[in-house]
Design an enzyme around this catalytic site. Structure first.
Site, PDB file in Angstrom:
ATOM      1  CG  ASN A  26       2.289  -0.540  -5.576  1.00 36.85           C
ATOM      2  OD1 ASN A  26       2.867  -0.254  -6.613  1.00 36.85           O
ATOM      3  ND2 ASN A  26       2.734  -1.482  -4.764  1.00 36.85           N
ATOM      4  CE1 TYR A  27      -4.139  -0.105  -5.353  1.00 38.71           C
ATOM      5  CE2 TYR A  27      -2.602  -1.439  -4.085  1.00 38.71           C
ATOM      6  CZ  TYR A  27      -3.487  -1.295  -5.131  1.00 38.71           C
ATOM      7  OH  TYR A  27      -3.725  -2.366  -5.968  1.00 38.71           O
ATOM      8  CG  LEU A  28      -0.856   4.438   1.338  1.00 33.89           C
ATOM      9  CD1 LEU A  28      -0.092   4.161   2.628  1.00 33.89           C
ATOM     10  CD2 LEU A  28      -2.296   4.802   1.644  1.00 33.89           C
TER      11      LEU A  28
ATOM     12  CB  SER B 289      -0.945   0.005   1.208  1.00 33.41           C
ATOM     13  OG  SER B 289      -0.228  -0.169   2.416  1.00 33.41           O
TER      14      SER B 289
END
Length: 585
Positions: A542-544, A539
């Protein structure tokens, strides 16, 4: 120069995002210091409408795995207690058994003898490789330095490309050696052989006017093309799942940074329309059209639970993994009441990489009622959303907002969750160690939301024991320091001179230092225990949105190095200078 470079690629990024450009100040206006807002406006001025990623691309191609080396004569293989000769077979990269115990890579003679994996004894082979690794580790410093220099020489030759006149780092320039496929989770193709990648399997991508990389002697490339709408340098199809593998630019490269930045900007744009989208799918829960209802409920689950949409695949080609659109009736159970909550849905399915998703969550009553409706008169193996496909859901998302996908929802919810958790958990008066613990707890909330699990590391127990031993020793040192401080106070009260005062201050500093060290060790132990089965890296990388973390570091005086290592700081270099302490996602 760095500002000019940043401006160029960010101008392109804004063009791709489709934002409306702002008017620049007139030439006659008085000069003033440019703010971040001014710079952003400047980036938006020049726009490009094409899909061109590069104009010039030159590289050496992939570095292929070393040739197979047969095991020494003294390393033997035993089957059913008897020595087997000439194993592995000449010319074969390695022996393999499929999960169904069937031998696949053996000669006819070997196949007659070897029937069961549990009768195979690889002890001497294992010992050989363990000893080889130990010998490499025990090499003299000079030999290690020589190997390091050879690796660096290889990296300099194959690990860089020329992109539009600039030397850029390549991410993964080596092909993977042949071996046994392990996969993640309970993958049905575990144990199958990953075959050797040859130049004849590889498609090279470079500019027409560049020097085409030379394949190894006696070989030729599968194809050489010049496609400047993609960012990969070489590609090939692997044999296990027939997926395409790529050699790409390093995450720290200009194009990768630009793409990264675009991703988070699209997620930030969702913030402006998400309330409208949520109102729309709530209204669609009552739609007369079943397809529209199913789409609305699926979108709710993607939004609330950060589920992946799920890619359609041919039956039997891969693991039985599903996403939201491909959920079957057998993957959910409905509970009118559970754990003291109403309208609870229990999910149990294999997600990406065969990682099990098991979760009980209360949902809104209309969602619960719709799920009951979707399950009526269906068998366990029937599709839950039988009127919905991943393609139709993605089209609906595009209609709601340009560039919107299930992954954008996932990125948006992950970043918002991190920002809110940091706001709740962080206290300005805490120590650096306590703030880092708060950060990791916020990150863990995101990892749980996104189902980023991992198996407990093999060395976890030993590592925890060592840490607890350090904590025990440190507690004893703190207790001893308290006694010495108390004694120093008594001496100072008796003597009252400068020397006793200095001694008292020294003992106080010693105690404070030991207490800080104990606090850091305790926070580290808590962090390790809480994160033993949660993968925080996925995360975080890649997502934060990294600007959230960097702004938090600046706001609370936490060194960025404590959150991102050197490689990660290179990947997020674009965010380091962009995010001030007041940045809001």
């Amino acid at each position: 120069m760095r500002a000019v470079w940043a401006g160029r690629w960010l101008r392109t990024a804004y063009a791709l995002l489709g934002d409306t450009p702002r008017r620049s100040a007139s030439r006659g206006a008085p000069r003033r210091r440019r703010t971040q807002k001014d710079c952003r406006a400047g980036w938006e001025e020049e726009k490009s409408t094409d899909r061109v990623k590069w104009r010039q691309l030159e590289h050496r191609g992939p570095y292929f795995a070393p040739a197979y080396e047969p095991l020494p004569d003294g390393v033997r293989f035993f089957y059913n207690g008897e020595e087997a000769s000439e194993w592995p077979a000449p010319g074969c990269d390695l022996p393999v058994f499929t999960p169904g115990w069937g031998p696949r890579e053996m000669t006819v003679e070997e196949r007659k003898v070897i029937k069961h994996l549990d009768k195979c004894d690889f002890t001497e082979m294992h010992r050989y490789f363990v000893d080889k690794a130990a010998a490499r580790k025990a090499l003299p410093r000079e030999e290690k330095q020589k190997l390091k220099e050879e690796a660096e020489k290889l990296r300099q030759e194959f690990g860089y490309c020329i992109l539009d006149g600039h030397r850029e780092k390549i991410g993964n320039f080596k092909t993977e050696p042949p071996g046994l496929f392990q996969g993640r989770g309970d993958h049905p193709k575990m144990g199958m052989v990953k075959r050797r990648i040859l130049p004849e399997d590889v498609v090279i991508n470079c500019s027409r006017d560049s020097k085409i990389p030379e394949p190894p002697a006696g070989h030729q490339w599968k194809e050489v093309r010049s496609d400047n709408t993609v960012m990969w340098l070489a590609s090939w199809k692997e044999n296990i799942q027939s997926s395409i593998k790529y050699i790409m630019l390093n995450p720290s490269s200009k194009l990768k940074r630009e793409k990264d930045w675009q991703k988070y900007e699209v997620a930030r744009r969702l913030k402006g329309v998400v309330d409208e989208i949520r109102s729309q799918y709530r209204a669609d829960w009552k739609s007369r059209e079943m397809k529209q209802r199913q789409c609305a409920v699926a979108l709710y689950l993607i939004d609330k639970l950060a589920l992946r949409a799920g890619n359609e695949k041919e039956e039997g080609e891969a693991a039985d993994t599903v996403g939201c659109c491909s959920l079957r009736v057998e993957h959910i159970q409905l509970h009118p009441e559970a754990d003291g909550q109403e309208h609870v849905v229990e999910f149990d399915f294999l997600g990406k990489d065969s990682i099990r998703y098991c979760n009980r969550v209360p949902v809104e009553k209309p969602v619960y009622k719709n799920l009951q409706l979707f399950m009526e008169n269906k068998e366990p193996g029937d599709d839950l959303f039988d009127r919905l496909t991943t393609a139709s859901l993605n089209k609906h998302l595009q209609d709601l907002m340009g560039g919107l996908t299930a992954k954008v929802f996932r990125t948006y919810n992950a970043s918002v969750t991190l920002q809110e958790q940091l706001r709740v958990l962080t206290r300005a008066e805490d120590s650096i160690a306590a703030k880092i613990l708060s950060y990791n707890r916020a990150n863990r909330a995101v990892a749980i939301l996104c189902n980023h699990q991992r198996a407990t590391p093999k060395a976890f127990e030993k590592s925890m024991q060592n840490l607890q031993t350090k904590i025990k020793v440190k507690k004893e040192q703190v207790a001893e320091a308290r006694v010495e401080l108390k004694r120093a106070k008594a001496d100072h009260e008796t003597q009252g001179d400068g020397k006793s005062r200095c001694f008292l201050e020294k003992k106080r500093r010693v105690l404070e230092k030991l207490q800080d060290q104990l606090a850091r060790l305790s926070a580290q132990a808590t962090d390790k225990e809480e994160n033993k089965q949660v993968a925080l890296g996925t995360s975080k990388l890649n997502y934060l949105d990294p600007r959230i973390s960097i702004a938090w570091c600046k706001r609370f005086g936490v060194p960025v190095e404590k959150i991102y290592n050197k490689t990660q700081r290179e990947k997020f270099a674009w965010a380091l200078g962009m995010a001030g302490e007041d940045f809001e996602f």
